[in-house]
Design a protein around this motif. Sequence first.
Motif, PDB file in Angstrom:
ATOM      1  N   GLU A  30       0.866  -1.188   0.000  1.00 50.19           N
ATOM      2  CA  GLU A  30       0.000   0.000   0.000  1.00 50.19           C
ATOM      3  C   GLU A  30       0.895   1.228   0.000  1.00 50.19           C
ATOM      4  O   GLU A  30       1.714   1.407   0.902  1.00 50.19           O
ATOM      5  CB  GLU A  30      -0.914   0.001   1.220  1.00 50.19           C
ATOM      6  CG  GLU A  30      -1.853   1.207   1.278  1.00 50.19           C
ATOM      7  CD  GLU A  30      -2.767   1.180   2.482  1.00 50.19           C
ATOM      8  OE1 GLU A  30      -3.758   1.925   2.475  1.00 50.19           O
ATOM      9  OE2 GLU A  30      -2.481   0.411   3.438  1.00 50.19           O
ATOM     10  N   ASP A  31       0.764   2.073  -1.044  1.00 54.29           N
ATOM     11  CA  ASP A  31       1.610   3.266  -1.102  1.00 54.29           C
ATOM     12  C   ASP A  31       1.048   4.362  -0.203  1.00 54.29           C
ATOM     13  O   ASP A  31      -0.031   4.216   0.395  1.00 54.29           O
ATOM     14  CB  ASP A  31       1.800   3.729  -2.547  1.00 54.29           C
ATOM     15  CG  ASP A  31       0.528   4.270  -3.190  1.00 54.29           C
ATOM     16  OD1 ASP A  31      -0.418   4.637  -2.464  1.00 54.29           O
ATOM     17  OD2 ASP A  31       0.466   4.343  -4.437  1.00 54.29           O
ATOM     18  N   ASP A  75      -0.342   7.005  -0.839  1.00 56.66           N
ATOM     19  CA  ASP A  75      -1.591   7.602  -1.322  1.00 56.66           C
ATOM     20  C   ASP A  75      -2.776   6.665  -1.184  1.00 56.66           C
ATOM     21  O   ASP A  75      -3.872   6.982  -1.643  1.00 56.66           O
ATOM     22  CB  ASP A  75      -1.442   8.020  -2.788  1.00 56.66           C
ATOM     23  CG  ASP A  75      -0.435   9.148  -2.956  1.00 56.66           C
ATOM     24  OD1 ASP A  75      -0.736  10.268  -2.502  1.00 56.66           O
ATOM     25  OD2 ASP A  75       0.641   8.909  -3.528  1.00 56.66           O
ATOM     26  N   HIS A  83      -3.138   3.590  -2.508  1.00 53.79           N
ATOM     27  CA  HIS A  83      -3.315   2.591  -3.562  1.00 53.79           C
ATOM     28  C   HIS A  83      -2.760   1.253  -3.093  1.00 53.79           C
ATOM     29  O   HIS A  83      -1.643   1.177  -2.565  1.00 53.79           O
ATOM     30  CB  HIS A  83      -2.615   3.034  -4.841  1.00 53.79           C
ATOM     31  CG  HIS A  83      -3.341   4.127  -5.577  1.00 53.79           C
ATOM     32  ND1 HIS A  83      -3.369   4.202  -6.947  1.00 53.79           N
ATOM     33  CD2 HIS A  83      -4.073   5.166  -5.134  1.00 53.79           C
ATOM     34  CE1 HIS A  83      -4.081   5.249  -7.317  1.00 53.79           C
ATOM     35  NE2 HIS A  83      -4.515   5.853  -6.219  1.00 53.79           N
ATOM     36  N   PHE A 113      -1.852  -2.635  -4.372  1.00 50.74           N
ATOM     37  CA  PHE A 113      -1.598  -3.374  -5.604  1.00 50.74           C
ATOM     38  C   PHE A 113      -0.507  -4.398  -5.332  1.00 50.74           C
ATOM     39  O   PHE A 113       0.131  -4.405  -4.265  1.00 50.74           O
ATOM     40  CB  PHE A 113      -1.176  -2.423  -6.732  1.00 50.74           C
ATOM     41  CG  PHE A 113      -0.085  -1.465  -6.353  1.00 50.74           C
ATOM     42  CD1 PHE A 113       1.252  -1.760  -6.567  1.00 50.74           C
ATOM     43  CD2 PHE A 113      -0.392  -0.228  -5.753  1.00 50.74           C
ATOM     44  CE1 PHE A 113       2.251  -0.883  -6.204  1.00 50.74           C
ATOM     45  CE2 PHE A 113       0.608   0.664  -5.387  1.00 50.74           C
ATOM     46  CZ  PHE A 113       1.939   0.335  -5.605  1.00 50.74           C
ATOM     47  N   SER A 173      -4.540  -4.983  -9.054  1.00 58.23           N
ATOM     48  CA  SER A 173      -4.842  -3.776  -8.289  1.00 58.23           C
ATOM     49  C   SER A 173      -6.037  -4.061  -7.395  1.00 58.23           C
ATOM     50  O   SER A 173      -6.968  -4.771  -7.806  1.00 58.23           O
ATOM     51  CB  SER A 173      -5.158  -2.611  -9.230  1.00 58.23           C
ATOM     52  OG  SER A 173      -5.625  -1.490  -8.509  1.00 58.23           O
ATOM     53  N   CYS A 226      -7.055  -1.366  -4.779  1.00 55.07           N
ATOM     54  CA  CYS A 226      -7.620  -0.061  -4.454  1.00 55.07           C
ATOM     55  C   CYS A 226      -6.822   1.010  -5.200  1.00 55.07           C
ATOM     56  O   CYS A 226      -5.595   0.936  -5.245  1.00 55.07           O
ATOM     57  CB  CYS A 226      -7.560   0.181  -2.948  1.00 55.07           C
ATOM     58  SG  CYS A 226      -8.319   1.706  -2.359  1.00 55.07           S
ATOM     59  N   PRO A 227      -7.512   1.952  -5.848  1.00 51.41           N
ATOM     60  CA  PRO A 227      -8.937   2.277  -5.764  1.00 51.41           C
ATOM     61  C   PRO A 227      -9.843   1.419  -6.632  1.00 51.41           C
ATOM     62  O   PRO A 227     -11.067   1.537  -6.563  1.00 51.41           O
ATOM     63  CB  PRO A 227      -8.971   3.728  -6.250  1.00 51.41           C
ATOM     64  CG  PRO A 227      -7.849   3.803  -7.223  1.00 51.41           C
ATOM     65  CD  PRO A 227      -6.766   2.930  -6.654  1.00 51.41           C
ATOM     66  N   SER A 228      -9.290   0.565  -7.478  1.00 53.56           N
ATOM     67  CA  SER A 228     -10.102  -0.304  -8.325  1.00 53.56           C
ATOM     68  C   SER A 228      -9.520  -1.707  -8.283  1.00 53.56           C
ATOM     69  O   SER A 228      -8.344  -1.901  -7.970  1.00 53.56           O
ATOM     70  CB  SER A 228     -10.135   0.213  -9.769  1.00 53.56           C
ATOM     71  OG  SER A 228      -8.833   0.227 -10.324  1.00 53.56           O
ATOM     72  N   LEU A 282       0.124   1.246 -11.548  1.00 56.30           N
ATOM     73  CA  LEU A 282      -0.633   0.717 -10.417  1.00 56.30           C
ATOM     74  C   LEU A 282      -0.645   1.656  -9.225  1.00 56.30           C
ATOM     75  O   LEU A 282      -1.601   1.667  -8.447  1.00 56.30           O
ATOM     76  CB  LEU A 282      -0.059  -0.639  -9.993  1.00 56.30           C
ATOM     77  CG  LEU A 282      -0.037  -1.731 -11.076  1.00 56.30           C
ATOM     78  CD1 LEU A 282       0.672  -2.978 -10.551  1.00 56.30           C
ATOM     79  CD2 LEU A 282      -1.445  -2.072 -11.532  1.00 56.30           C
ATOM     80  N   SER A 283       0.405   2.411  -9.044  1.00 56.78           N
ATOM     81  CA  SER A 283       0.532   3.325  -7.900  1.00 56.78           C
ATOM     82  C   SER A 283      -0.038   4.688  -8.257  1.00 56.78           C
ATOM     83  O   SER A 283      -0.239   5.017  -9.430  1.00 56.78           O
ATOM     84  CB  SER A 283       2.001   3.449  -7.505  1.00 56.78           C
ATOM     85  OG  SER A 283       2.796   3.769  -8.644  1.00 56.78           O
ATOM     86  N   ALA A 284      -0.285   5.488  -7.217  1.00 61.14           N
ATOM     87  CA  ALA A 284      -0.807   6.836  -7.457  1.00 61.14           C
ATOM     88  C   ALA A 284       0.228   7.691  -8.175  1.00 61.14           C
ATOM     89  O   ALA A 284      -0.093   8.460  -9.087  1.00 61.14           O
ATOM     90  CB  ALA A 284      -1.219   7.481  -6.139  1.00 61.14           C
TER      91      ALA A 284
END
Length: 587
Positions: free
Chosen positions: A427-428, A430, A432, A434, A458, A460-462, A525-527
Amino acid sequence: MNPPLLPFSSPSLPCLMSPSGMRQAVKDILRNPKPRGFCFCDWAKGPSINVVAWELGRGGSQGKILATAGPEGGTASGLAPEPLVSASLASARWVPTGLPPVATTTGHQQEYRTAPSETHRGSRCTRAQMGNSRSHAGPRLCPRFLPQEQAEIDKLFDALTAGQGGRTGVPAQAFSLQALKSYLGQALPAHMVARLYDGMRGVDPARKAQVPSESVSREQFVLAMSHLLKGDATERSALILKMISKTGGPVRAHEVQRFTEDLVGSVAHVLAHRQELRGWLAKTPVTASPRVQALATQLLSEMRLPGGEVFLSPQWLDRDCDHAVLEDWVSRVPHVATFLSVVVHRGFLPRSSPLPLATLVPKRIMDPGQDFESVLDVLSVIYINSHLPREQQHCWRLLFSSQLHGHSFSQLCGRMTQRGPCVTLLEDHDGHVFGGFASCSWEVKPQFQGDNRCFLFSICPSMAVYTHSGYNDHYMYLNHSQQTIPNGLGMGGQHHYFGLWVDADFGKGHSKAKPTCTTYNSPQLSAQEEFRFDKMEVWAVGESEESLLATSKKSILDVDPEAQALLEISGRARHSEGLREVPDCDQ
């Protein structure tokens, strides 16, 4: 005179020929460990030419051919599955209504016929109803419960109607919405209870009603439960349409979206209520969880609107969805049927129709004394787990967590290498979430490794899964303490340009894709392209190396169910059967 065989159809399955078609069918059948039933049919010639029924043993490690029928050298023009197979966790049984005895390929005689009790009170099936499904429109009205299952359904109905006879306007042999709510209690959210009620009272056994009934009769209840638990895509989609709209007519896409969110949320709710999360957590409140919306959106992304358009953005929310659209969606997205089965099974708890959850929700295994809040919740695990190879879906064992083992790349490498297939996620900063699935053990070496079963995902967010593109074989990379090449963990892409990269300077990484990763076709994949993270987890999936070694002394027929099935289908006996105990995969 025997009644005809129940007609099942599935145009999406390929035509098969015998005997090579039979061999391939057995291979395909035994590749999937849920009990199933199939028949090989040639509708143009009337009676079935070949019939194959089988059941699979625990863990999918054993397969048994129950019967084969058909003239020597006969061919099969179509492969037709029993409709319940569409639900990935359904407890399907093959129950033909009758089959005249014919010579099998081994020269034996076999006859199958259901007992008269298969047609039960309130749900009798006429010969016409058991004819070819193409002779009339709409779902079939013949319930498919075995006698033991029907007895359980009758008990459920009796419990629902207890005390109803004295109420004005409510027949003694029917139940109201309030009765259904009282029976289910807190097992299901109120909005899902109301949807189930609308679906049940919308069932029209006589095909004459213009509007839903005021309450649910015995016949409506039996048929609704049959369609929900053992129905095909046509039957399930028709009931879903009634659960969305009381009129049963075309609905708007945003109404399907609300139904899907209710369905996904109800799965998490009922598993939490029944304490069957298997060690995972459900985000609370469940119905408002972003993971519910993310998984619902992913399921809806598979819907094909009229004209072949894909449900991609809010602009499609006002489009009409008719029965054909929903039927296509249910047939192509097995999660819908699976989730309906979970809601009904875990909501009503019918004891005679168990619904195993082992491959839906894997068991979470951690070392004694370890406890932490994973970045995964039960819905995220269900989604990722559904994309893993079947033999690796039963349990997840924690190998590394930055919260437990520290922010150390050396610790990461020491705990994840040579441990079999793994799911890695982070989890980064932001928010996200993945990661990726490694199909084989990680090794520290300067070359790429892995195979085309690897994928990125992924959460979050999707929610989405990205499989190999075929462009290159840069599936996995893990290197440490080298001077001239990158040190870190990578999946997809190339050096300095990975689809997912965790740097040896732990806490830093990147996800580069312009426009997509060459190996997995995944987007960023990351913000941020270059990101920082604090939370990282690695889970080994499937049997541990020790368990695999313990079971390596099995007979080849235990390890290879296809070999066992082909031996039995050829009429040859297994002389060791019953003389030894087959090792249990769960031990």
